[in-house]
Scaffold this motif. Structure first.
Motif, PDB file in Angstrom:
ATOM      1  N   ALA A 215      29.913  12.944  -6.337  1.00 38.83           N
ATOM      2  CA  ALA A 215      29.053  13.905  -7.022  1.00 38.83           C
ATOM      3  C   ALA A 215      28.778  15.105  -6.126  1.00 38.83           C
ATOM      4  O   ALA A 215      28.807  14.995  -4.896  1.00 38.83           O
ATOM      5  CB  ALA A 215      27.734  13.240  -7.413  1.00 38.83           C
ATOM      6  N   PRO A 216      28.507  16.268  -6.716  1.00 39.12           N
ATOM      7  CA  PRO A 216      28.050  17.409  -5.911  1.00 39.12           C
ATOM      8  C   PRO A 216      26.781  17.047  -5.148  1.00 39.12           C
ATOM      9  O   PRO A 216      25.958  16.260  -5.616  1.00 39.12           O
ATOM     10  CB  PRO A 216      27.784  18.492  -6.965  1.00 39.12           C
ATOM     11  N   VAL A 217      26.626  17.627  -3.988  1.00 43.89           N
ATOM     12  CA  VAL A 217      25.503  17.286  -3.123  1.00 43.89           C
ATOM     13  C   VAL A 217      24.167  17.558  -3.800  1.00 43.89           C
ATOM     14  O   VAL A 217      23.212  16.797  -3.648  1.00 43.89           O
ATOM     15  CB  VAL A 217      25.596  18.080  -1.796  1.00 43.89           C
TER      16      VAL A 217
ATOM     17  N   PRO B 168      19.892  11.857  -1.615  1.00 47.29           N
ATOM     18  CA  PRO B 168      21.223  11.822  -1.018  1.00 47.29           C
ATOM     19  C   PRO B 168      21.159  11.416   0.436  1.00 47.29           C
ATOM     20  O   PRO B 168      20.176  11.638   1.116  1.00 47.29           O
ATOM     21  CB  PRO B 168      21.729  13.271  -1.179  1.00 47.29           C
ATOM     22  N   SER B 169      22.272  10.800   0.932  1.00 49.89           N
ATOM     23  CA  SER B 169      22.271  10.334   2.322  1.00 49.89           C
ATOM     24  C   SER B 169      23.624  10.588   2.956  1.00 49.89           C
ATOM     25  O   SER B 169      24.202   9.725   3.576  1.00 49.89           O
ATOM     26  CB  SER B 169      21.966   8.837   2.360  1.00 49.89           C
ATOM     27  N   ASP B 170      24.144  11.768   2.765  1.00 48.43           N
ATOM     28  CA  ASP B 170      25.470  12.085   3.256  1.00 48.43           C
ATOM     29  C   ASP B 170      25.473  12.390   4.740  1.00 48.43           C
ATOM     30  O   ASP B 170      24.599  13.076   5.236  1.00 48.43           O
ATOM     31  CB  ASP B 170      26.032  13.312   2.520  1.00 48.43           C
ATOM     32  N   PHE B 171      26.491  11.880   5.410  1.00 53.54           N
ATOM     33  CA  PHE B 171      26.714  12.293   6.788  1.00 53.54           C
ATOM     34  C   PHE B 171      27.412  13.644   6.822  1.00 53.54           C
ATOM     35  O   PHE B 171      27.411  14.338   7.806  1.00 53.54           O
ATOM     36  CB  PHE B 171      27.601  11.278   7.503  1.00 53.54           C
ATOM     37  N   GLU B 172      28.087  13.956   5.728  1.00 52.52           N
ATOM     38  CA  GLU B 172      28.863  15.182   5.712  1.00 52.52           C
ATOM     39  C   GLU B 172      28.978  15.663   4.281  1.00 52.52           C
ATOM     40  O   GLU B 172      28.741  14.926   3.340  1.00 52.52           O
ATOM     41  CB  GLU B 172      30.266  14.942   6.289  1.00 52.52           C
TER      42      GLU B 172
ATOM     43  N   PRO C 154      30.039  21.823  -2.816  1.00 52.05           N
ATOM     44  CA  PRO C 154      30.249  20.755  -1.826  1.00 52.05           C
ATOM     45  C   PRO C 154      29.890  19.405  -2.426  1.00 52.05           C
ATOM     46  O   PRO C 154      28.927  19.276  -3.186  1.00 52.05           O
ATOM     47  CB  PRO C 154      29.304  21.148  -0.687  1.00 52.05           C
ATOM     48  N   ARG C 155      30.678  18.402  -2.070  1.00 54.14           N
ATOM     49  CA  ARG C 155      30.503  17.072  -2.650  1.00 54.14           C
ATOM     50  C   ARG C 155      30.048  16.078  -1.598  1.00 54.14           C
ATOM     51  O   ARG C 155      30.256  16.259  -0.409  1.00 54.14           O
ATOM     52  CB  ARG C 155      31.809  16.605  -3.313  1.00 54.14           C
ATOM     53  N   ARG C 156      29.452  15.022  -2.082  1.00 58.28           N
ATOM     54  CA  ARG C 156      28.930  13.987  -1.207  1.00 58.28           C
ATOM     55  C   ARG C 156      30.073  13.255  -0.510  1.00 58.28           C
ATOM     56  O   ARG C 156      31.185  13.182  -1.018  1.00 58.28           O
ATOM     57  CB  ARG C 156      28.092  12.992  -2.013  1.00 58.28           C
ATOM     58  N   ALA C 157      29.805  12.691   0.635  1.00 58.21           N
ATOM     59  CA  ALA C 157      30.806  11.922   1.363  1.00 58.21           C
ATOM     60  C   ALA C 157      31.183  10.679   0.563  1.00 58.21           C
ATOM     61  O   ALA C 157      30.369  10.098  -0.153  1.00 58.21           O
ATOM     62  CB  ALA C 157      30.276  11.521   2.732  1.00 58.21           C
ATOM     63  N   ALA C 158      32.450  10.287   0.679  1.00 58.48           N
ATOM     64  CA  ALA C 158      32.955   9.163  -0.115  1.00 58.48           C
ATOM     65  C   ALA C 158      32.199   7.869   0.197  1.00 58.48           C
ATOM     66  O   ALA C 158      31.945   7.057  -0.703  1.00 58.48           O
ATOM     67  CB  ALA C 158      34.447   8.982   0.137  1.00 58.48           C
TER      68      ALA C 158
ATOM     69  N   ARG D 120      38.538  10.582  -1.229  1.00 57.71           N
ATOM     70  CA  ARG D 120      37.880  11.169  -0.063  1.00 57.71           C
ATOM     71  C   ARG D 120      38.225  12.648   0.048  1.00 57.71           C
ATOM     72  O   ARG D 120      39.041  13.174  -0.704  1.00 57.71           O
ATOM     73  CB  ARG D 120      38.326  10.448   1.212  1.00 57.71           C
ATOM     74  N   ASP D 121      37.612  13.275   1.035  1.00 59.63           N
ATOM     75  CA  ASP D 121      37.825  14.704   1.263  1.00 59.63           C
ATOM     76  C   ASP D 121      39.075  14.936   2.095  1.00 59.63           C
ATOM     77  O   ASP D 121      39.015  15.287   3.264  1.00 59.63           O
ATOM     78  CB  ASP D 121      36.603  15.302   1.967  1.00 59.63           C
TER      79      ASP D 121
END
Length: 816
Positions: A281-283, A293-297, A317-321, A449-450
């Protein structure tokens, strides 16, 4: 009682949860009806009754055909889908023979030839799982007859090993124990060799690269020892669906022991299932019921290759996988599902499990304790406990590495989440096949993944749906494998002229050469291992390229939390690192040569990420060919890597908190490499600008590594590479392809020898690929440490065109 949701409901709930652009596609896997036939008439009636009690009153056609081949003494490879009951095809013939043997009145002399079987699994967990299944089947069938089954591996204590050696009819082990213990002390296992009727090689598709080449020789040496004791066992290979299993199994076994028959027609039922292709999902849009959200990147969606005129555009920008995987795991658990979530790294499993527990605490707190991590490095007891809890439903979801990709029997799973492309279609098929086994429908979710590879797959579902599984790639004739294996065989029994064919040799020239080098001693009765060298022949063989392991110890109470390979220690348990164990953070106090001391971390919010520098230095050139474009060379390189520090981030939101420098030792890998250079004139002729040159070289490096297995019969994961616009040792634009094991594996040598044919095939792979800007079929790599950036498909094509022209025109006679 464990209640699960039907797949239709899960898919519906997942679809409702998804944002408009998150589902990139849904692949339908059609249902398949079962095809059965009675078990062969020679199967012991008690066993038929026990099989019926286990739900197999009739055999699926592939089980019956494979069992018949084994019963007739033939070698067979059974290659069918996950959950198709392959192991029954192996066990039915030997159990029938053992039950019949136990019922006969036999003399004391004939007892020494009681039938035996040896089972080889790539992991200890799989052997333990087979042990449980065999025990249950035997208990239902014995009717007073005794059939002894035992595991023997590095986790077995002395009494268990002694029982396996002296009494067990069926010994379950792994190639490592077979090599280091059973074959190195083969005389002590004479009872097993004399009666050996069957060798089972389970999860055969897992034996690839150097590991596969080594295990091929281990199995050949087992057959050689058995023949010495008068036994001529059948080998049955149990494999997931793979490309050309007959030829692969024959290459594994060699021609000395007879042909291998393939059974590939799968008679097991398969319910219709779905594979959901999922974008994070988008950040700025948190999914429903997912918490903050809890993304590292953050990541960026890449432009597709559908429209050649479409310019790359930056999307939201999207959330980390891994963050997305944690949320989806929690969501599916909250919907009543039982599942596995596959993650690409060990730290990733801990993070995904942690996120899932956090989400469940917010929405379904009674389920928070039902999610755990599972990975290598845990103690055996902890892994067995987790497997057992998953089977009974106490654990509803495991975030796991590929450790649970193999055929451990965990039934009743509703779903699988695959976080990032696992590298091969065979692995992907194995992972998604863990859900919906034995005819039950299952749901799989592939989270991209990105990186360009995953994004390409999301945009091209046909690549996932229609591409067949790869063949195992390994080369038993690789000199780096063959020589130590021949030496180990000589230490077991003196080599004879007839043994040359066991190792795929036309004659005994290699035996004589090893004698001249002092490794063997030639005597009238054969070639012997030179025991005066002060080292055992079996110690010279490294089946998995493994080194030592480091124990991770809690300094507070001395408890061993787990282990880590020494090669990974610098990037995993460096001083100051936060080490996660089942969601509990520990801080590393000290890293030694055998132990890493840790203690509970005071701040549960912090996470650490190693920063590493890598370089490749050319030590010497063994062979070289001058070209108008530069040089084509083979030699020795040292791959140097060093952890230079670590980033600190906050777990809650991934906020970067700083860099801590470290002064860690440089780790060096001395190995073989092939390289080519491109001088300024060649680059100019290719029309590649200075700005595009790094991406062009990088694309050429990836593509050449991907094609080399066609010539070196290796796996791309056995190779490494480097490309640079100006290498320090050559002073020119350079591409280096090197073996990824200490001392080299022979793959780079074969690439050098293939020369023009290799580079022509590489150029053809790029030129004929229909993509616009590069894809997994040409210049992208699933193992790229730079996330496939920068890459220039057209630049790589232009450089290789000039290189091929030069190799054709400038090559000395008989070379390239």
């Amino acid at each position: 009682m464990v209640h699960t949701r039907c797949v239709t409901d899960l898919l519906s709930a997942l679809t409702r949860r998804a944002l408009p652009d998150q589902i990139a596609g849904i692949i339908e896997r059609p249902a398949r009806e079962s095809r059965t036939q009675p078990w062969p008439s020679w199967v012991d009636p008690r066993l038929v009754e026990a099989l019926a009690g286990a739900g197999a009153s009739k055999a699926w056609i592939h089980q019956a055909r494979a069992a018949e081949a084994v019963h007739e003494g033939r070698h067979v490879v059974l290659a069918t889908g996950t959950g198709s009951g392959k192991s029954f095809a192996a066990w039915v013939p030997i159990l029938s023979e053992l039950l019949g043997f136990s019922s006969q009145r036999v003399s004391l002399a004939s007892l020494t030839h009681r039938p035996t079987a040896l089972y080889l699994a790539p992991t200890k967990a799989l052997a333990a799982d087979q042990m449980a299944a065999l025990d249950a089947l035997i208990a239902a069938a014995e009717a007073g007859a005794r059939v002894g089954v035992a595991t023997a591996d590095g986790d077995s204590d002395l009494s268990e090993r002694t029982y396996a050696r002296d009494n067990a009819d069926i010994v379950l082990t792994n190639p490592d124990f077979a090599h280091h213990v059973m074959l190195s002390g083969q005389a002590r296992w004479a009872r097993l060799w004399r009666g050996l009727r069957l060798v089972v090689v389970d999860e055969f598709h897992n034996y690839k690269g150097l590991f596969g080449a080594h295990v091929a020789h281990v199995v050949r040496r087992i057959l050689r020892i058995a023949n010495h004791y008068g036994a001529h066992p059948s080998v049955v290979f149990l494999s997931a669906t793979s490309g050309d299993p007959a030829a692969t199994a024959q290459r594994f076994l060699g021609d000395s022991f007879g042909p291998v028959q393939a059974v590939t027609e799968d008679g097991s039922p398969r319910a219709g299932s779905q594979i959901v292709l999922w974008r994070p999902a988008p950040v700025d849009s948190a999914p429903p019921d997912s918490g903050p959200p809890s993304d590292f990147e953050t990541t960026t969606k890449l432009a597709t290759d559908h429209d050649p005129d479409e310019l790359p555009s930056e999307d939201a920008p999207r959330r980390a996988a891994n963050s997305e995987a944690g949320d989806l795991t929690a969501f599916l658990v909250s919907q009543g599902a039982r599942l596995l979530t596959f993650v690409r790294s060990r730290p990733g499993t801990e993070r995904v499990a942690e996120i899932a527990r956090e989400r469940l605490e917010q929405s379904s707190s009674h389920l928070a304790g039902t999610v755990a991590a599972y990975r290598g490095g845990y103690l055996p007891e902890e892994r067995r406990e987790l497997e057992g809890r998953l089977r009974v439903g106490d654990v509803r979801a495991l975030a796991t590495t590929s450790a649970l990709e193999l055929g451990i029997d965990i039934s009743g799973l509703d779903a699988v989440v695959v976080t990032g492309w696992p590298g091969t279609h065979a692995s992907f098929s194995q992972q998604i096949g863990r859900a919906g086994r034995a005819g039950r429908p299952g749901l799989a979710v592939f989270i991209g993944r990105d990186n360009p590879l995953d994004q390409y797959l999301l945009d091209h579902p046909d690549v996932i749906a229609d591409t067949p599984s790869e063949s195992n790639v390994f080369d038993p004739s690789n000199p780096g494998v063959l020589i130590p294996q021949v030496c180990a065989a000589a230490a077991e029994l003196p080599l004879q002229e007839s043994d040359a064919t066991v190792f795929g040799l036309e004659g005994t020239e290699l035996f004589d050469e090893l004698a001249r080098e002092g490794l063997l001693r030639k005597r009238p009765t054969g070639w012997f291992w030179n025991t005066t060298l002060g080292i055992g022949a079996h110690e010279t063989v490294s089946l998995r390229g493994e080194g030592s392991t480091i124990s991770i110890v809690d300094s507070g109470d001395g408890a061993v939390l787990g282990t880590v390979d020494s090669a990974r220690a610098d990037t995993t348990v460096f001083p100051g690192a936060v080490y996660l164990h089942q969601g509990v953070p520990y801080e590393v106090e000290e890293l030694g040569s055998e132990v890493a001391l840790v203690h509970r971390h005071r701040d549960e919010e912090l996470r650490t990420f190693a920063r590493e520098e890598t370089s490749v230095e050319i030590l010497n050139t063994d062979e070289s060919i001058e070209l108008s474009t530069g040089v084509w060379a083979l030699g020795t390189v040292v791959v140097s890597s060093r952890v230079v520090g670590y980033d600190i981030r906050r777990a809650r939101d991934g906020m970067y908190l700083g860099l801590v420098p470290l002064s860690m030792p440089v780790r060096e890998l001395h190995t073989s490499a092939t390289w080519w250079t491109m001088n300024a004139g060649a680059v100019k002729e290719a029309g590649v600008s200075a700005a595009d040159l790094p991406g062009a070289l990088h694309g050429a490096e990836h593509a050449s590594i991907g094609i080399l297995p066609l010539f070196a019969t290796c796996d791309r994961w056995d190779l490494g590479g480097l490309s640079t616009a100006a290498h320090l040792d050559t002073g020119k634009a350079t591409v280096i392809v090197h073996d990824a094991v200490e001392g080299g594996s022979g793959c780079a040598q074969r690439g050098f020898d293939a020369g023009l044919a290799w580079i022509e095939a590489t150029l053809e792979a790029i030129t004929t690929c229909s993509c616009t800007a590069g894809c997994p079929r040409c210049v992208q790599s699933p193992k790229c440490g730079n996330n496939n950036s920068p890459l220039s498909k057209h630049g790589a094509q232009d450089l290789l065109t000039v290189l091929v022209r030069s190799m054709r025109d400038d090559r000395p006679k008989g070379q390239l």
